[in-house]
Scaffold this active site. Structure first.
Site, PDB file in Angstrom:
ATOM      1  N   CYS A 163       0.787  -1.233   0.000  1.00  0.00           N
ATOM      2  CA  CYS A 163       0.000   0.000   0.000  1.00  0.00           C
ATOM      3  C   CYS A 163       0.819   1.284   0.000  1.00  0.00           C
ATOM      4  O   CYS A 163       0.262   2.377   0.022  1.00  0.00           O
ATOM      5  CB  CYS A 163      -0.996  -0.045   1.144  1.00  0.00           C
ATOM      6  SG  CYS A 163      -2.101  -1.454   0.916  1.00  0.00           S
ATOM      7  N   HIS A 294      -1.374   8.873   5.228  1.00  0.00           N
ATOM      8  CA  HIS A 294      -1.743   7.515   4.849  1.00  0.00           C
ATOM      9  C   HIS A 294      -3.187   7.303   5.311  1.00  0.00           C
ATOM     10  O   HIS A 294      -3.999   6.792   4.560  1.00  0.00           O
ATOM     11  CB  HIS A 294      -0.777   6.509   5.481  1.00  0.00           C
ATOM     12  CG  HIS A 294      -0.998   5.110   5.018  1.00  0.00           C
ATOM     13  ND1 HIS A 294      -0.913   4.740   3.700  1.00  0.00           N
ATOM     14  CD2 HIS A 294      -1.327   3.979   5.698  1.00  0.00           C
ATOM     15  CE1 HIS A 294      -1.181   3.447   3.579  1.00  0.00           C
ATOM     16  NE2 HIS A 294      -1.438   2.955   4.771  1.00  0.00           N
ATOM     17  N   HIS A 329      -9.557   2.923   0.418  1.00  0.00           N
ATOM     18  CA  HIS A 329      -8.141   2.590   0.355  1.00  0.00           C
ATOM     19  C   HIS A 329      -7.844   1.936  -0.989  1.00  0.00           C
ATOM     20  O   HIS A 329      -8.182   0.774  -1.208  1.00  0.00           O
ATOM     21  CB  HIS A 329      -7.773   1.659   1.511  1.00  0.00           C
ATOM     22  CG  HIS A 329      -6.295   1.502   1.701  1.00  0.00           C
ATOM     23  ND1 HIS A 329      -5.384   1.739   0.694  1.00  0.00           N
ATOM     24  CD2 HIS A 329      -5.571   1.131   2.783  1.00  0.00           C
ATOM     25  CE1 HIS A 329      -4.163   1.519   1.155  1.00  0.00           C
ATOM     26  NE2 HIS A 329      -4.250   1.157   2.428  1.00  0.00           N
TER      27      HIS A 329
END
Lengths: 402, 392, 85
Positions: A163, A294, A329
């Protein structure tokens, strides 16, 4: 050779908009890209929302690739790259004849292809799988698709560091231009919504039901998302020479590894990564005007991230917001969308909001999450955070061209 | 279009030596042998790693033989604690890393672990672990009843991340999904990290696992290619440092990686021709390395009996190095290990140097070709060391 | 101690031992998973997930902090599964 590297083209293919204009508008408006899952049968799952791109139309965006030959994630990457090049306004023939390549990040590569193969395995056995799907399994095809679409003869590298992968990709592309190995690079990332990730995050207790609310007291996890994010990079000299619009300069980046736990983030290590990024970019914490977080919306990530930020920036850190509140996400594309948002923030003078923010979390250090509404501002330096399974931390630093 | 004209030589006028990497130790895990010295012996004796794999999995396999390790268990090498939930790629990658560290004179300490990292190449991580996980969601009426502890195995950076945890390496940790180019792509990524000063030492290599999935996926694509090399599995990992720093410390490396060049051309049969592209890559790599084509002693190729890919590789090599250059076909010993191949080809060349001082300073080349138009070449110079050196 | 309790404890011990990568006899009723066997949050969720699958029950994740040793796991599962141990 130590050349300055600038971003002159942006290519978002996202749940809140495709193309820089639509994406920028949605980012300012705090638009939600979350919808009921349509790319797989979500019946049987207690949760069924994700940030899909249901109107993704690769045929309308791509000019070279035969879309039937490529998986969804490769098409996301190639379409984003095509948009970034169009936005940069550079002649395709010039690119094809230049030292130009791509670096693309991903978490799960051609996940939908692997799921299709798995379904064939369940229904008829591995001996019957479709050969064309088998050929689409290698994740190397994401960057290959970009190069083939744009006829780039340079390197095509897919970085699969989960990620934070887009930040790895952006950092690598930046280095290729700094050192003179390449004159133009496409950097970014791509991923597709898939069943196994939805199931896995649900089972970890990390998947929220309907709304992702990073940094909120009642945040309860992520929603998976998808899309392609691409940035077009060249030297400051070349951009100036051809009169290109410059969104931002890439000032540097930092990478490190927690080496501690596969899924639980480590605030000490993440603080060290921030310091490394600052050092490589030649800045100090005081120079940073905005942090694109993030900010996944899990209790653990956001607490850790806020803690690391305060550790590095002191008790009055710059505003820090999470665009995952809007996009969900997007995995390997996430820090690519973060970089696009950061570039737009620098260029257009605003801070993207953290939407769905209701209640400050007393357990977090005091931060300014730019709650719910975008804010006019003139940031000069932006930090873009990316963290990942495997403790793969990657932080990029972008700045206004001074 | 003339491929040679496309990319100018970016290093003209620069000191090439500052960009070179030293390999100061290496480890391999293959069906042929486990460990650098063991691999060297096996290659020297011309042994084959082809094994009977019937019964290796519950699933049927397309062929009874593969270059695989039916009896491999990571527990036998690293113990039970911490290894029970590793997928096969993670096990092979981590074991490759530990063997490489055993083979070098560099040690991991609290003083260097922040700048000591890992770069591993892959095709798509553990395809079996991912597909198994996906399968769990398709069976039963509660599709979310998957195993949390196995979830990390579905991400492609699992091998690199777990290896970092096991070895305590906190420097840059990267996974390069390069497919057939993965070995060379990982070396290129490492070269960038070291020349830019982001890392001092890296474990660099690539991994591929054998599973019913990889066996069938390959079979379904290539069954018609009768002469093709059977599929396999393995890993090869190299301890990579800045060559200049190693020289300054008075250490002799196993090899120096002088250049790694890659490019993207048409898929087989499409323009621009990947054969000409590979010739261009090899030529560019030789120029960066400051080496003449005539100095190349051997080329370790990725040839595997798939005609359309082998043809690209053969034409590229002949155009750059002439038809007479010695082609080392490592896959005949270790099988078609996909993303591990480039690293295993490099290991085969290093095996040729171990215990052979007469070959000191010899130059060789590694080439790779992918079905998606990717090509690449690395140029290296090797040295010998006595077997067992650096072993504690 | 009832036979049912003994049987359930053995089954749970088996699950816990496999997840924590130790022999079943190393898992005592009151030995802390974290302190004695290096359990972490991921392994804790794995234990919970395996129990849910085996007994076809749902255990709220809010119970996780309580499930710190074998006895506590048994208590939580007994409540959720309606065991009369």
């Amino acid at each position: 050779m130590n050349r300055r590297v600038v971003i002159t083209g942006l290519g978002p293919v996202s749940s809140i908009g495709t193309g820089v204009t639509a994406f920028g508008r949605a980012l300012r408006a705090g638009t939600s890209g979350i919808s009921a899952i349509s790319s797989f049968d979500s019946s049987g799952f207690p949760h069924y929302m994700a940030g899909e791109v249901p109107d993704f139309d690769p045929k309308a965006l791509l000019r070279t690739l035969s879309t039937a030959e490529w998986g969804r994630t490769s098409l996301f990457a190639a379409a984003a790259a095509r948009l970034a090049v169009e936005d940069a306004g550079i002649d395709e023939k010039v690119l094809a004849g230049a030292a130009a390549g791509s670096s693309i990040g991903t978490t799960s590569g051609e996940s939908q292809v692997i799921e299709a193969l798995t379904a064939e395995w369940v229904h008829s056995g591995l001996a019957e799988v479709t050969p064309a799907y088998a050929a689409q399994v290698p994740a190397s095809r994401l960057a290959a698709a970009v190069n083939q679409e744009l006829r780039l003869t340079g390197e095509a590298v897919t970085l699969s560091t989960a990620c934070s992968a887009s930040n790895y990709a952006l950092g690598y592309a930046y280095d290729q231009i700094v050192t003179g190995d390449a004159d133009y690079m496409i950097a970014g990332g791509a991923d597709s919504v898939c069943r196994w990730a939805h199931a896995g995050f649900y089972r970890l207790g990390a998947l929220t039901e309907k709304v992702c609310s990073p940094f909120d007291k009642d945040r309860s996890g992520i929603l998976t998302g998808e899309g392609g994010a691409a940035l077009f990079l060249e030297t400051l000299e070349s951009a100036t020479e051809r009169g290109a619009h410059i969104y931002a300069e890439v000032l540097g980046y930092g990478l490190n590894c927690d080496a501690n736990h596969m899924v639980a983030p480590d605030p000490v290590s993440i603080a060290a990564c921030m310091r490394r990024a600052h050092h490589n970019a030649g800045i100090t914490p005081a120079d940073v005007d905005y942090i694109c977080a993030h900010g996944t919306g899990t209790p653990a990530n956001d607490a850790m991230e806020a803690q690391a930020v305060v550790e590095v920036f002191g008790t009055r850190p710059p505003p820090i917001s999470s665009i995952k509140s809007m996009l969900g996400h997007t995995m390997g594309a996430a820090s690519g969308f973060g970089a696009i948002a950061a570039a737009l923030a620098l260029d257009e003078g605003f801070l993207p909001p953290t939407t769905n923010y209701r209640t400050p979390d007393p357990e977090l250090p005091a931060i300014d999450p730019v709650p719910n509404e975008s804010r006019p501002a003139q940031p000069r330096v932006v930090q873009n955070n990316g963290f990942a399974f495997g403790g793969n931390n990657a932080i990029t630093i972008l700045g206004r061209v001074a | 279009m003339n491929a040679t004209a496309i990319n100018p030589d970016p290093t003209s006028g620069q000191d090439v030596r500052e960009h070179t990497l030293a390999i100061t130790g290496w480890g391999v895990v293959t069906s042929l042998a486990i460990g650098a010295d063991e691999f060297t012996t096996a290659i020297g004796e011309g042994r084959s790693g082809l094994r009977d794999v019937t019964g290796m999995f519950d699933e049927d396999l397309p062929e009874d033989q593969a270059f695989a390790m039916p009896d491999f268990s990571v527990r036998d090498h690293l113990g039970r604690k911490g290894t029970s939930f590793f997928d096969r790629s993670t096990s092979l990658g981590l074991l490759g890393c530990t063997l490489a560290l055993d083979d070098t004179d560099l040690t991991v300490t609290d003083d260097n672990r922040d700048r000591f990292g890992i770069v591993l190449g892959t095709t798509a991580g553990s395809i079996k672990a991912t597909s198994d996980y996906s399968r769990e969601t398709l069976e039963g009426d509660r599709p979310f009843l998957v195993n949390p502890v196995l979830f990390p195995n579905t991400v492609m950076n699992c091998a690199a991340g777990q290896s970092a945890i096991w070895l305590g390496l906190k420097g840059v940790n990267a996974t390069v999904a390069g497919g057939r180019l993965a070995g060379l792509s990982a070396l290129r990524y490492a070269r960038n990290q070291i020349r830019r000063g982001y890392a001092d030492a890296l474990l660099v290599g690539s991994v591929e696992e054998f599973s019913p999935h990889t066996a069938w996926f390959s079979h379904r694509q290539h069954a018609a290619e009768e002469g093709r090399v059977k599929v396999g599995e393995g890993s090869a990992v190299f301890v990579v440092e800045n060559a200049e720093a190693v020289r300054a410390q008075g250490r002799t490396p196993d090899a120096e990686i002088l250049a790694v060049e890659v490019g993207t051309y048409g898929a087989p049969g499409r323009e621009p021709d990947a054969g000409a592209g590979l010739a261009d890559c090899v030529g560019r790599a030789l120029r960066r390395a400051g080496v003449e084509p005539s100095q190349v002693r051997a080329v370790a190729t990725g040839e595997s009996g798939i005609a359309r890919l082998d043809d690209i590789e053969r034409r590229g090599i002949e155009a750059a190095l002439g038809a007479g250059v010695w082609r080392v076909r490592a896959k005949e010993w270790v099988g078609e290990c996909q993303s591990a191949s480039g690293s295993l080809q490099l290991a085969a060349l290093l095996a040729g140097h171990r215990g052979h001082p007469e070959l000191d300073g010899a130059v060789s080349v590694v080439t790779s070709v992918s079905p998606d138009g990717g090509v690449g070449a690395a140029v290296l110079r090797g040295w010998h060391r006595a077997r067992g050196d650096h072993r504690s | 101690m009832s036979e049912a309790r003994e049987k359930h404890l053995d089954e749970l011990r088996e699950i816990v031992a496999e997840v924590l990568e130790v022999e079943p006899e190393e898992i005592t009723e009151t030995g802390s998973f974290v302190e004695e066997h290096e359990a972490d949050s991921l392994r804790a969720i794995e234990i919970l997930a395996r129990i849910e699958k085996k007994y076809k029950i749902d255990i709220p994740q809010s119970e996780l902090p309580r499930m710190e040793n074998l006895k506590a796991v048994h208590d939580v599962v007994a409540t959720q599964a309606g065991w009369q141990d």
